[in-house]
Design an enzyme around this catalytic site. Structure first.
Site, short mmCIF file in Angstrom:
data_model
loop_
_atom_site.label_atom_id
_atom_site.label_comp_id
_atom_site.label_asym_id
_atom_site.label_seq_id
_atom_site.Cartn_x
_atom_site.Cartn_y
_atom_site.Cartn_z
N TYR A 177 -37.21 20.99 79.48
CA TYR A 177 -37.43 20.13 80.48
C TYR A 177 -39.48 19.47 80.36
O TYR A 177 -40.28 19.54 81.39
CB TYR A 177 -37.77 20.94 81.65
CG TYR A 177 -36.33 22.82 82.35
CD1 TYR A 177 -35.96 21.47 82.61
CD2 TYR A 177 -36.86 23.28 81.76
CE1 TYR A 177 -34.79 22.44 82.78
CE2 TYR A 177 -36.01 24.76 82.28
CZ TYR A 177 -34.81 24.02 81.99
OH TYR A 177 -33.83 24.85 82.09
N LYS A 191 -53.12 41.93 62.96
CA LYS A 191 -53.13 41.97 64.40
C LYS A 191 -51.77 42.66 65.41
O LYS A 191 -51.11 41.68 65.68
CB LYS A 191 -53.31 39.86 64.60
CG LYS A 191 -53.30 40.66 66.28
CD LYS A 191 -54.40 40.99 67.02
CE LYS A 191 -54.74 41.41 68.17
NZ LYS A 191 -56.12 41.73 69.12
N ASP A 194 -59.80 40.11 65.21
CA ASP A 194 -60.36 39.92 65.75
C ASP A 194 -61.83 40.69 65.65
O ASP A 194 -63.46 40.25 65.65
CB ASP A 194 -60.60 40.60 67.63
CG ASP A 194 -59.76 41.63 67.80
OD1 ASP A 194 -59.51 42.54 66.66
OD2 ASP A 194 -58.98 42.68 68.91
N ASP A 229 -57.68 29.80 59.59
CA ASP A 229 -58.57 28.81 59.29
C ASP A 229 -59.39 29.27 60.57
O ASP A 229 -60.38 27.90 60.48
CB ASP A 229 -56.75 28.65 60.67
CG ASP A 229 -57.99 26.69 60.67
OD1 ASP A 229 -58.07 25.43 60.54
OD2 ASP A 229 -57.54 25.99 62.01
N ASP A 260 -64.04 28.86 59.49
CA ASP A 260 -64.81 27.82 59.72
C ASP A 260 -65.72 29.13 60.23
O ASP A 260 -67.15 28.79 60.10
CB ASP A 260 -64.18 27.37 61.30
CG ASP A 260 -64.03 25.85 60.87
OD1 ASP A 260 -63.30 25.69 60.37
OD2 ASP A 260 -64.34 25.24 61.81
C1 IPM Z 1 -57.94 22.58 58.54
C2 IPM Z 1 -57.28 22.14 59.50
C3 IPM Z 1 -56.18 22.29 60.27
C4 IPM Z 1 -56.01 23.00 59.96
C5 IPM Z 1 -56.08 20.70 60.84
C6 IPM Z 1 -57.14 19.63 60.74
C7 IPM Z 1 -54.82 20.53 61.04
O1 IPM Z 1 -58.26 22.99 60.83
O2 IPM Z 1 -58.09 22.42 56.94
O3 IPM Z 1 -58.87 23.55 58.38
O4 IPM Z 1 -55.84 23.93 60.93
O5 IPM Z 1 -55.94 23.67 58.69
MN MN Z 2 -59.85 24.29 60.04
#
Ligand code: IPM
Ligand code: MN
Ligand code: NAD
Length: 354
Positions: free
Chosen positions: A145, A189, A222, A246, A250
């Site tokens: 949908y 998880k 977490d 991912d 960060d």
């Molecule tokens: C990374 C980026 C990519 C990922 C995105 C842009 C698709 O965030 O390389 O960390 O999630 O792998």
């Molecule tokens: Mn990333």
């Protein structure tokens, strides 16, 4: 003289600003080590999409395949949906070349200030090993949908025993090779995801049994996010699924000072296909075009590429040059509290290499 062919995809936004600095560094070490790099530049990305309706042409994978390695800047443009850009360029390369091991080191260089109060230079020295070809990023799903009020989206995670096992073995081997804390932390998880993460945990236990010399822990994702902040010094090698890693990578990037220092390698350890080297950060549209993006993550990624290509001494020199620039701290982009331009930082690295 050894000649290596490097496919270069600068991509979008700050990608076009950081790549030239990494190329300068590579050219410099090539000269010193009697190597020659042939850079094959591919102008793929958002501009290609605006012109041709696709991020890279049909046959792009075949063009990349003969290269020794791929160096990539960043992908993503504010005027194109992210799922279009990234599923059109970056993610298909990782999958096509079976780059299942995404290696993301996080080291707190002396001279760099962590936003955390306690750690001093050298205290944080971990590497996130990210499963890079399946898991939550498997291109499996669909719509029912679509675009109707009752639309349904299904996105399926795919965890295979082979996929879990090979990334875990890679992580254990890395813990041995790094020979630091000799510890692997598995990210799970399984308290909520009773299928995929149970397979992940069981595979981890089985693989760990083959590495009695390596200490292990299993952390819920977490809790791992919390512990990256609370006790970052305790981590050595961290192995996790595609999405979990991912996110965690960060966090690991920022606790060692900046996204602008986070390097990464997308490896096909079997070496059937070219591996790809890129900074962890994206196209950073908020600072693109200002000449102030930190090129060190890309330069360090080029260093990881040298390592992978067996040019180990040159790789160590690039790392040492970056470390020396950071230790002095005089030339730094705004993300590290400085006022220097992207190009000035590139030049400072070249001077340390001289
Ligand atoms: C990374 C980026 C990519 C990922 C995105 C842009 C698709 O965030 O390389 O960390 O999630 O792998
Ligand atoms: Mn990333
Ligand atoms: P981002 O990594 O581009 O930027 C996040 C923040 O960090 C921004 O404030 C940016 O200015 C800063 N930053 C990042 N790299 C920096 C550097 N080298 N020097 C100084 N500051 C730096 O993430 P985002 O804003 O969430 O995403 C922007 C676009 O990039 C989106 O389209 C996203 O999908 C894409 N993206 C691509 C990749 C990739 O190509 N590998 C990775 C992440 C995000």
């Amino acid at each position: 003289m050894k000649t290596l062919t490097i496919a270069v995809i600068a991509g979008d936004g700050v990608g076009t600003e950081v790549i030239p600095q990494a190329k300068r560094v590579l050219e410099k070490v090539a000269h010193k080590h009697h190597l020659s790099f042939v850079f094959q530049d591919f102008d793929w990305g958002a501009e290609h999409f605006f012109r041709w309706g696709q991020m890279m042409p049909a046959g792009a994978i075949d063009l990349l395949q003969p290269c020794d390695a791929i160096l990539l800047g960043a992908v993503g443009h504010p005027d194109i949906p992210d799922h279009t850009t990234l599923n059109g360029l970056l993610l298909p390369i990782r999958r096509a070349f079976d780059q299942y091991a995404n290696v993301r080191p996080a080291y707190l260089y002396p001279g760099v200030k962590s936003p955390l109060v306690r750690p001093k230079g050298g205290d944080i020295d971990l590497v996130v090993v990210r499963e890079n070809t399946e898991g939550e990023y498997a291109p499996v799903g669909g719509w029912v949908y679509r675009h109707q009020p009752e639309e349904v989206a299904i996105q399926t995670s795919v965890f295979t025993r082979r996929g879990c096992e090979r990334i875990m073995r890679f992580a254990f081997e890395m813990a041995r090779q790094r020979n630091r804390k000799r510890r692997v932390s598995s990210i799970t998880k399984s308290n909520a995801q009773g299928y995929s993460m149970v397979l992940w945990d069981r595979t981890f236990q089985d693989v760990a049994a083959d590495y009695p010399d390596i200490a292990t822990e299993s952390l819920l994702v977490d809790a791992a996010a919390m512990n990256f902040i609370r006790r970052p010094e305790s981590f050595d090698v961290v192995v996790g699924s595609n999405l979990f890693s991912d996110i965690l990578s960060d966090i690991s990037a920022i606790i060692v000072g900046s996204m602008g220092l986070a390097a990464s390698a997308n490896l096909d350890p079997s070496r059937r296909f070219p591996s790809m080297f890129e900074p962890v950060h994206g196209s950073a549209p908020d600072i693109a075009g200002k000449g102030i993006v930190n090129p060190l993550a890309t330069i360090l990624s080029a260093g990881m590429m040298l390592d992978h290509l067996g040019i180990t001494e040159a790789a160590r020199e690039v790392e040492a040059a970056v470390a020396a620039v950071l230790a002095v701290g005089e030339v730094a982009t705004p993300d590290l509290g400085g006022k220097s331009s992207t190009e000035e930082v590139g030049t400072a690295v070249l001077e340390k290499l001289a």
